[in-house]
Design a protein around this motif. Structure first.
Motif, PDB file in Angstrom:
ATOM      1  N   UNK A 227      44.008  16.894 -11.362  1.00 51.83           N
ATOM      2  CA  UNK A 227      44.144  15.436 -11.392  1.00 51.83           C
ATOM      3  C   UNK A 227      43.564  14.854 -12.668  1.00 51.83           C
ATOM      4  N   UNK A 228      42.396  15.341 -13.041  1.00 53.92           N
ATOM      5  CA  UNK A 228      41.741  14.828 -14.244  1.00 53.92           C
ATOM      6  C   UNK A 228      42.542  15.156 -15.501  1.00 53.92           C
ATOM      7  N   UNK A 229      43.167  16.324 -15.515  1.00 52.23           N
ATOM      8  CA  UNK A 229      43.909  16.753 -16.700  1.00 52.23           C
ATOM      9  C   UNK A 229      45.273  16.081 -16.800  1.00 52.23           C
ATOM     10  N   UNK A 230      45.994  16.001 -15.668  1.00 53.42           N
ATOM     11  CA  UNK A 230      47.408  15.596 -15.736  1.00 53.42           C
ATOM     12  C   UNK A 230      47.774  14.388 -14.896  1.00 53.42           C
ATOM     13  N   UNK A 231      46.860  13.877 -14.093  1.00 54.62           N
ATOM     14  CA  UNK A 231      47.216  12.790 -13.184  1.00 54.62           C
ATOM     15  C   UNK A 231      47.696  11.521 -13.862  1.00 54.62           C
ATOM     16  N   UNK A 232      47.263  11.295 -15.116  1.00 50.76           N
ATOM     17  CA  UNK A 232      47.603  10.057 -15.828  1.00 50.76           C
ATOM     18  C   UNK A 232      48.981  10.118 -16.497  1.00 50.76           C
ATOM     19  N   UNK A 233      49.559  11.311 -16.662  1.00 48.95           N
ATOM     20  CA  UNK A 233      50.805  11.474 -17.417  1.00 48.95           C
ATOM     21  C   UNK A 233      52.004  10.971 -16.621  1.00 48.95           C
TER      22      UNK A 233
END
Length: 644
Positions: A227-233
């Motif tokens: 989530x921290x790595x890719x949740x914003x994409x």
């Protein structure tokens, strides 16, 4: 309840879900003295495996017989004979069968010296015990694995007796009942063959390692980290599903278990963001299935591959690394294109966990994973690496009070590890029956010759027929047994046609696994559909589209073994990866109908064909494919702009 207010814990019971979609999870949960007795047997099973791993395994047939005794006892106690029987109490009939089933393997342990002294001579007592032992294994397989593998084993047994009456190339001299029982039950060529031998040594330990990692909360750590790595994409939750399933795959060998573990969180997130339910379930299914392709654990079949190929397990891990990364990259690309096509955004960063805090609080849980990779690469045996990893999993959890597991959890881990291994134990024993018939009758050579004749001696048609066979077997037979059958029959055919041994075995391994998302029997896709509340068949079709890389990558590494790091150089590997990634992106664009903008039918065809040509490791096809892709890109880019 709307998706906006959806809470997984309100509507999702993981035990009920797994019991519905995963046969191995549909077991009895007994309280009281009966439950305690079963737990004691399971703990004793794990302790036996740990003891022999530390102090040295017993003679092969004794080690395997004790291993199978524990497995059979637990299967008959935990899995009822009839689906309608209750799961909260033990039926007397199953208790009786558990005692009788254990007698067969223990007969070998007790009379081991006598059996060696009269090797090849089967007494009436041997006949009775051996025949019942084979039947008990097959009935256990029906309970914990399912009918398909039992039917396949029964067909092979029938073939052993029908040889003299068959026409043409498939005829053979036949066998007597005593000869077949002696071969299948009293040698290491049948039930107690290589598959059960691998299960009785290091497969069990890696399953136990996975049970302890689950106890420490590593799964939640992976999901939060993803989530921290890719949740914003763009399409964030779908990319979280891909990343978290890939991470979980490093320790989990079950497609359905992976779907349940990560999908219960990621699928509702995807639906809330706006993904179609079928696509949400498909993303999780495709990514979770790929977990069995992801080193360092890769499921039980990878350990069998090391034995069958005759190479250290670390070589299997190295060979699988690049294809696995390409597989997950292919799914990631498909998810990204779908998100861009439908305009789906990511989760606001202020609603996501911070990488720094996650690593500070729970990063130590990954120590066992790092350690097991180091130990394997440094030349330690898989058994030794698994032992250290189990100890480190427990020890790492103790570093912080928030992750510390109790003594009760340690004992519970022993119980759950043994229970999780039952499907593999019985599948390996049943696969041994199939191998035993093949070696007894020479069926492997006969089937191999027939398949080569059908393909006209050409490699690509042979690969295609082998792919279809592996997928069909994989639809009803567990990956372990599927691999054993196809590696015994199909892999040698590919080797005859000049394919490197490791590439041939990896080819059948891949397609046995991808059956989990291939309709009509796509267990992982159906499990994803169960969480997403979507149409199972449509979810399976969507999952197959997303997993298109898994249908392409095996052909790539057979045509160019460089991808498996076989006799290659770094520049060659990098070139192969580059052309493969371009090809997979183009194929994904052709399937989804989108790259920079909505693609026309002509553009989709150009993307698809050009992508396939780029995947074939040949300078001519690469240049032609690149030309087609340039044309498609120019046409498509005139209507849009590719945003990352």
């Amino acid at each position: 309840m709307t998706d906006r207010n959806y809470k997984p814990q309100d509507q999702f019971n993981i035990d009920q879900f797994m019991a519905k979609y995963d046969r191995e999870s549909d077991f009895r949960r007994i309280s009281g003295l009966g439950g305690i007795a079963i737990a004691v047997i399971a703990v004793a099973f794990s302790l036996f495996q740990l003891y022999t791993a530390v102090f040295g395994v017993l003679d092969a047939q004794i080690q395997r017989a004790v291993h199978l005794s524990f497995g059979l006892a637990l299967v008959y106690l935990l899995y009822p004979a009839r689906k309608s029987w209750p799961r909260n109490r033990l039926h007397w009939f199953d208790g009786l069968l558990a005692i009788l089933a254990v007698a067969g393997p223990l007969y070998i342990v007790i009379f081991y010296k006598d059996l060696i002294m009269r090797a090849g001579i089967v007494t009436p007592a041997d006949m009775l015990v051996g025949t019942l032992g084979i039947l008990f294994v097959m009935e256990a397989a029906r309970r914990v694995v399912g009918w398909p593998i039992v039917i396949v084993a029964a067909l092979f047994l029938g073939y052993a007796f029908a040889g003299p009456y068959l026409p043409g190339a498939f005829a053979h001299q036949g066998t007597t009942l005593s000869g077949l029982v002696g071969h299948l039950f009293y040698t290491t060529e049948g039930v107690f063959g290589i598959p059960l031998g691998v299960s009785a040594t290091f497969i069990f330990l890696f399953i136990l390692f996975g049970a302890y990692l689950e106890k420490t909360g590593l799964g939640k750590f992976f999901i939060d980290l993803a989530n921290a790595i890719a949740g914003w994409a763009s399409g964030g939750p779908a990319k979280v599903a891909v990343l978290s399933s890939g991470l979980m795959g490093t320790v989990s060998g079950s497609s359905v278990g992976n779907v349940a573990g990560t999908g219960s969180l990621t699928i509702p997130m995807m639906k809330k963001l706006g993904y179609r339910p079928e696509f949400a379930g498909a993303v999780e299914a495709a990514a979770s299935t790929g977990g069995q392709l992801m080193p360092p654990i890769m499921g039980a079949a990878a350990f069998l591959m090391a034995e069958m190929v005759g190479t250290p397990y670390v070589n299997i891990v190295k060979a699988a690394a690049i294809p696995a990364l390409l597989y997950f990259t292919g799914i990631w690309i498909g998810v990204h294109l779908e998100a861009r096509k439908t305009g789906l955004k990511g989760i606001p960063r202020d609603q996501l966990p911070k990488i720094g805090s996650i690593l500070a609080e729970r990063g130590h849980l990954a120590i066992p994973l790092v350690a097991i990779v180091y130990l394997l690469v440094s030349g330690r045996s898989p058994m030794n690496a698994a032992l250290w990893a189990i100890a480190l999993a427990i020890g790492a959890s103790m570093l912080r009070s928030s992750t510390r597991i109790s003594l009760k959890d340690i004992v519970k881990g022993l119980e759950e590890g043994a229970r999780s291994a039952l499907g593999v134990v019985i599948a390996c024993a049943t696969a041994g029956i199939i191998i035993g018939v093949v070696t007894k009758t020479g069926l492997g050579l006969k089937l191999g010759s027939a398949l080569i004749d059908l393909a006209g001696g050409q490699l690509l048609p042979t690969l295609f027929f082998t792919m279809i066979t592996s997928i069909i077997l994989g639809m009803g037979v567990p990956t372990t047994a599927n691999y054993v059958i196809t590696s015994t029959i199909a892999a040698p055919i590919l080797v005859q046609l000049g394919v490197p041994v490791l590439a041939a075995h990896m080819f059948v391994f891949y397609f046995g696994i991808i059956a989990d998302v291939t309709p009509p029997v796509a267990l992982a896709a159906f499990a994803g559909a169960g969480i997403a509340k979507s149409n199972p068949m449509k979810t399976g079709v969507e999952a197959s589209k997303l997993a298109v890389a898994a249908f392409l990558i095996p052909y790539i590494f057979v045509l160019s073994p460089s991808l498996l790091l076989i006799n290659t150089t770094l520049p060659k590997v990098l070139l192969m990866m580059t052309t493969s990634l371009i090809g997979m992106t183009a194929v994904a664009a052709g399937i989804s109908g989108y790259l920079i903008a909505q693609a026309s039918r002509a553009e989709r065809i150009l993307f698809f064909v050009g992508g396939l040509l780029m995947i074939d490791p040949n300078p001519v096809t690469d240049l032609v494919g690149l030309g087609l892709l340039v044309i498609a890109y120019i046409l498509n880019s005139s209507r849009g702009r590719f945003l990352t």
